[in-house]
Design a protein around this motif. Structure first.
Motif, PDB file in Angstrom:
ATOM      1  N   ALA A  11      53.374 135.713 156.834  1.00  9.52           N
ATOM      2  CA  ALA A  11      54.416 135.211 156.356  1.00  9.52           C
ATOM      3  C   ALA A  11      54.980 136.006 155.158  1.00  9.52           C
ATOM      4  N   GLU A  12      53.840 136.511 154.084  1.00  5.61           N
ATOM      5  CA  GLU A  12      54.238 137.397 153.167  1.00  5.61           C
ATOM      6  C   GLU A  12      54.595 138.704 153.551  1.00  5.61           C
ATOM      7  N   HIS A  13      54.180 139.327 154.642  1.00 10.95           N
ATOM      8  CA  HIS A  13      54.676 140.762 155.135  1.00 10.95           C
ATOM      9  C   HIS A  13      56.137 140.460 155.367  1.00 10.95           C
ATOM     10  N   GLU A  14      56.183 139.454 155.932  1.00  7.48           N
ATOM     11  CA  GLU A  14      57.937 139.161 156.658  1.00  7.48           C
ATOM     12  C   GLU A  14      58.643 139.055 155.365  1.00  7.48           C
ATOM     13  N   ARG A  15      58.175 138.385 154.636  1.00  7.55           N
ATOM     14  CA  ARG A  15      59.069 138.327 153.303  1.00  7.55           C
ATOM     15  C   ARG A  15      59.165 139.594 152.712  1.00  7.55           C
ATOM     16  N   THR A  16      58.302 140.536 152.611  1.00 10.76           N
ATOM     17  CA  THR A  16      58.295 141.954 152.061  1.00 10.76           C
ATOM     18  C   THR A  16      59.332 142.617 152.838  1.00 10.76           C
ATOM     19  N   ARG A  17      59.467 142.518 154.325  1.00 10.05           N
ATOM     20  CA  ARG A  17      60.320 143.338 155.218  1.00 10.05           C
ATOM     21  C   ARG A  17      61.781 142.531 154.849  1.00 10.05           C
ATOM     22  N   VAL A  18      61.817 141.413 154.599  1.00 10.41           N
ATOM     23  CA  VAL A  18      63.205 140.849 154.097  1.00 10.41           C
ATOM     24  C   VAL A  18      63.813 141.455 152.712  1.00 10.41           C
ATOM     25  N   GLY A 153      54.989 147.453 151.598  1.00 11.82           N
ATOM     26  CA  GLY A 153      55.061 147.153 150.102  1.00 11.82           C
ATOM     27  C   GLY A 153      55.242 148.307 149.183  1.00 11.82           C
ATOM     28  N   LEU A 154      54.579 149.364 149.831  1.00 12.26           N
ATOM     29  CA  LEU A 154      55.108 150.608 149.151  1.00 12.26           C
ATOM     30  C   LEU A 154      56.414 151.175 149.301  1.00 12.26           C
ATOM     31  N   MET A 155      56.994 150.769 150.434  1.00 13.65           N
ATOM     32  CA  MET A 155      58.249 151.267 150.564  1.00 13.65           C
ATOM     33  C   MET A 155      59.240 150.403 149.473  1.00 13.65           C
ATOM     34  N   LEU A 156      58.813 149.202 149.514  1.00 16.77           N
ATOM     35  CA  LEU A 156      59.463 148.397 148.651  1.00 16.77           C
ATOM     36  C   LEU A 156      59.605 148.777 147.177  1.00 16.77           C
ATOM     37  N   ASN A 157      58.458 149.167 146.630  1.00 12.19           N
ATOM     38  CA  ASN A 157      58.053 149.814 145.606  1.00 12.19           C
ATOM     39  C   ASN A 157      58.666 150.631 144.978  1.00 12.19           C
ATOM     40  N   GLU A 158      58.864 151.850 146.140  1.00 11.94           N
ATOM     41  CA  GLU A 158      59.484 152.855 146.002  1.00 11.94           C
ATOM     42  C   GLU A 158      60.910 152.735 145.848  1.00 11.94           C
ATOM     43  N   GLY A 177      63.269 141.662 140.348  1.00 13.57           N
ATOM     44  CA  GLY A 177      63.044 140.064 140.025  1.00 13.57           C
ATOM     45  C   GLY A 177      61.459 139.920 140.357  1.00 13.57           C
ATOM     46  N   PRO A 178      60.777 138.754 140.156  1.00  9.06           N
ATOM     47  CA  PRO A 178      59.613 138.618 139.944  1.00  9.06           C
ATOM     48  C   PRO A 178      58.968 138.454 141.238  1.00  9.06           C
ATOM     49  N   GLU A 179      60.068 137.886 142.110  1.00  4.00           N
ATOM     50  CA  GLU A 179      59.373 137.832 143.376  1.00  4.00           C
ATOM     51  C   GLU A 179      59.237 139.079 144.244  1.00  4.00           C
ATOM     52  N   GLU A 180      60.182 140.079 144.054  1.00  2.00           N
ATOM     53  CA  GLU A 180      60.065 141.432 144.546  1.00  2.00           C
ATOM     54  C   GLU A 180      58.619 142.112 143.979  1.00  2.00           C
ATOM     55  N   ALA A 181      58.726 141.886 142.676  1.00  3.57           N
ATOM     56  CA  ALA A 181      57.610 142.475 142.086  1.00  3.57           C
ATOM     57  C   ALA A 181      56.176 141.928 142.660  1.00  3.57           C
ATOM     58  N   SER A 182      56.094 140.608 142.737  1.00  9.68           N
ATOM     59  CA  SER A 182      54.889 139.797 143.174  1.00  9.68           C
ATOM     60  C   SER A 182      54.637 140.325 144.792  1.00  9.68           C
ATOM     61  N   LEU A 183      55.624 140.700 145.546  1.00  4.65           N
ATOM     62  CA  LEU A 183      55.498 141.131 146.764  1.00  4.65           C
ATOM     63  C   LEU A 183      54.932 142.490 146.871  1.00  4.65           C
ATOM     64  N   VAL A 184      55.221 143.452 146.018  1.00  7.30           N
ATOM     65  CA  VAL A 184      54.658 144.841 145.647  1.00  7.30           C
ATOM     66  C   VAL A 184      53.242 144.753 145.470  1.00  7.30           C
ATOM     67  N   ILE A 185      52.999 143.807 144.466  1.00  7.95           N
ATOM     68  CA  ILE A 185      51.582 143.808 144.021  1.00  7.95           C
ATOM     69  C   ILE A 185      50.535 143.245 144.958  1.00  7.95           C
ATOM     70  N   GLY A 186      51.079 142.054 145.611  1.00  9.70           N
ATOM     71  CA  GLY A 186      50.263 141.564 146.628  1.00  9.70           C
ATOM     72  C   GLY A 186      50.030 142.301 147.773  1.00  9.70           C
ATOM     73  N   GLN A 187      51.044 143.112 148.343  1.00 11.40           N
ATOM     74  CA  GLN A 187      51.040 143.761 149.742  1.00 11.40           C
ATOM     75  C   GLN A 187      50.456 145.267 149.383  1.00 11.40           C
ATOM     76  N   ALA A 188      51.017 145.767 148.457  1.00  7.88           N
ATOM     77  CA  ALA A 188      50.796 147.326 148.278  1.00  7.88           C
ATOM     78  C   ALA A 188      49.467 147.491 147.439  1.00  7.88           C
ATOM     79  N   THR A 248      57.005 141.229 137.094  1.00  5.87           N
ATOM     80  CA  THR A 248      57.940 142.472 136.945  1.00  5.87           C
ATOM     81  C   THR A 248      57.551 143.347 135.457  1.00  5.87           C
ATOM     82  N   ALA A 249      56.739 142.622 134.485  1.00  4.28           N
ATOM     83  CA  ALA A 249      56.380 143.616 133.543  1.00  4.28           C
ATOM     84  C   ALA A 249      55.226 144.240 133.828  1.00  4.28           C
TER      85      ALA A 249
END
Length: 289
Positions: A11-18, A153-158, A177-188, A248-249
Motif C-alpha cells: 500500500a505504501e509503495h502504491e502511494r509512493t507511485r501516486v 522512493g528515490l525517484m520521488l526524492n529526486e 509536503g510532509p506526506e511526500e517527505a514521509s514516503l521518501v524517508i520510509g521507502q528510500a 519535510t524538515a
C-alpha cells in the motif's frame, strides 16, 4: 516518544507511485514556465537546465533498470564509471558530474517533454511489480541492486528536491509536503542510509539512534564498527539518542536544502534521549552525496 506504526509495504509503495506521478506533473509544469534555463539554480555551479538534465539522466537510469523498462534504452555503466571505482560518495559525485552533460542542445530545449517521457517510462515499466523486486543500481556499487520500493522512493526524492532547486533558481513556488517527505524517508532512506555511511568515520563507533518522524515512519539507526543498519518499526530497545523531526524538515536537512539550525529554531527538529548531544553525529556519519 511517538508511536510505532506498522507499514503495509504494498500500500505504501502504491502511494509512493501516486505521489511520484503527481510530482512529475508539477515538475513538467514548472519547467514549461521557465524561460531561462541558464539561470543559477539552488545547486551551486549548476544552472536550472543542468539540474533538469541531471534529473532526466536519473529518470533514464532507473527507467532502464526496472524489469519492465523500455527496450533499447540501456546505459553502459562500465563505460560511464570507468576509472571511478571508489567510495559510495565518490561514485555518486562522479555520476552526478557526468549527468549534466547527457542532455544538451535541442534536447535540452525540450527538457520538460524529456522529463515527462522518462518519468512516465519508469512508472509504466514498474507497474504491477512487487515492492521488493530487485532493481540493478550499478552506480551505487558493482553488482548493487535496490528494492523497487527504494527506487520509486528515490525517484520521488529526486523529483521533489531537484524540483525545489529549479524552482528556487526560477523564483517560483515549490511546495513539499510532509506526506511526500514521509514516503521518501520510509521507502528510500531505509535502504540508502546504510550505503551512505562514512565507513572510515564509523570505525569503532557503537551508537543507536531512534529517529521519530512526526506523523511518519519511525526508524532505528544502529551504527556498529563501520556498518549501519536501519530498521523500520523496530521492536523496543535502548537508544543513545532520539531525534524527533517533521518529515519535510528532516528531508531538507538530510540533503542540504535547509540548515539544521533553522530546523531547530523553527521547532521542526529536536534531540532527546540519554545522550542528545550525539544528534549531530548522525549527519556526520551518514551524509548525502
Amino acid at each position: 516518544m511517538g508511536a510505532v506504526t506498522a507499514c503495509d509495504p504494498a500500500a505504501e509503495h502504491e502511494r509512493t507511485r501516486v505521489a511520484l506521478a503527481a510530482a512529475l506533473a508539477r515538475l513538467v509544469e514548472l519547467v514549461g514556465g521557465i524561460d531561462d534555463l541558464e539561470a543559477p539554480s539552488g545547486v551551486p555551479v549548476w544552472s536550472v537546465g543542468d539540474v533538469g538534465a541531471h534529473l532526466a539522466a536519473a529518470y533514464l537510469a532507473f527507467g532502464a533498470a526496472v524489469p519492465g523498462g523500455p527496450a533499447g534504452e540501456t546505459i553502459d555503466w562500465e563505460a560511464v564509471l570507468a576509472g571511478q571505482e571508489g567510495t559510495f560518495g565518490e561514485r555518486i559525485a562522479a555520476v552526478n558530474a557526468l549527468s549534466v552533460g547527457l542532455i544538451t542542445g535541442a534536447e535540452r530545449k525540450r527538457l520538460g517533454a524529456v522529463l515527462a517521457e522518462r518519468g512516465a517510462a519508469f512508472l509504466r515499466g514498474s507497474a504491477g511489480l512487487a515492492p521488493d523486486t530487485p532493481v540493478p543500481a550499478p552506480w551505487y556499487g558493482p553488482g548493487r541492486t535496490v528494492p523497487l520500493a527504494a527506487a520509486t522512493g528515490l525517484m520521488l526524492n529526486e523529483t521533489l528536491l531537484h524540483g525545489l532547486d529549479m524552482a528556487r533558481g526560477a523564483r517560483r513556488p515549490w511546495p513539499l509536503g510532509p506526506e511526500e517527505a514521509s514516503l521518501v524517508i520510509g521507502q528510500a532512506m531505509v535502504t540508502m542510509m546504510p550505503l551512505a555511511l562514512d565507513t572510515e568515520k564509523a570505525q569503532g563507533v557503537r551508537t543507536a539512534f531512534d529517529l521519530v518522524l512526526r506523523g511518519g515512519p519511525r526508524l532505528a539507526v544502529v551504527i556498529e564498527d563501520g556498518a549501519a543498519t536501519v530498521t523500520r518499526d523496530a521492536p523496543p530497545r535502548p537508544y543513545d539518542c532520539r531525534i524527533t523531526a517533521a518529515p519535510t524538515a528532516f528531508l531538507l536537512v538530510s540533503f542540504g536544502r535547509m540548515p539544521i539550525w533553522k530546523a531547530i529554531a523553527l521547532g521542526r527538529m529536536r534531540a532527546g534521549g540519554r545522550k542528545p548531544w550525539l544528534a549531530p553525529r548522525l549527519s556526520e556519519l551518514i551524509t548525502a552525496p
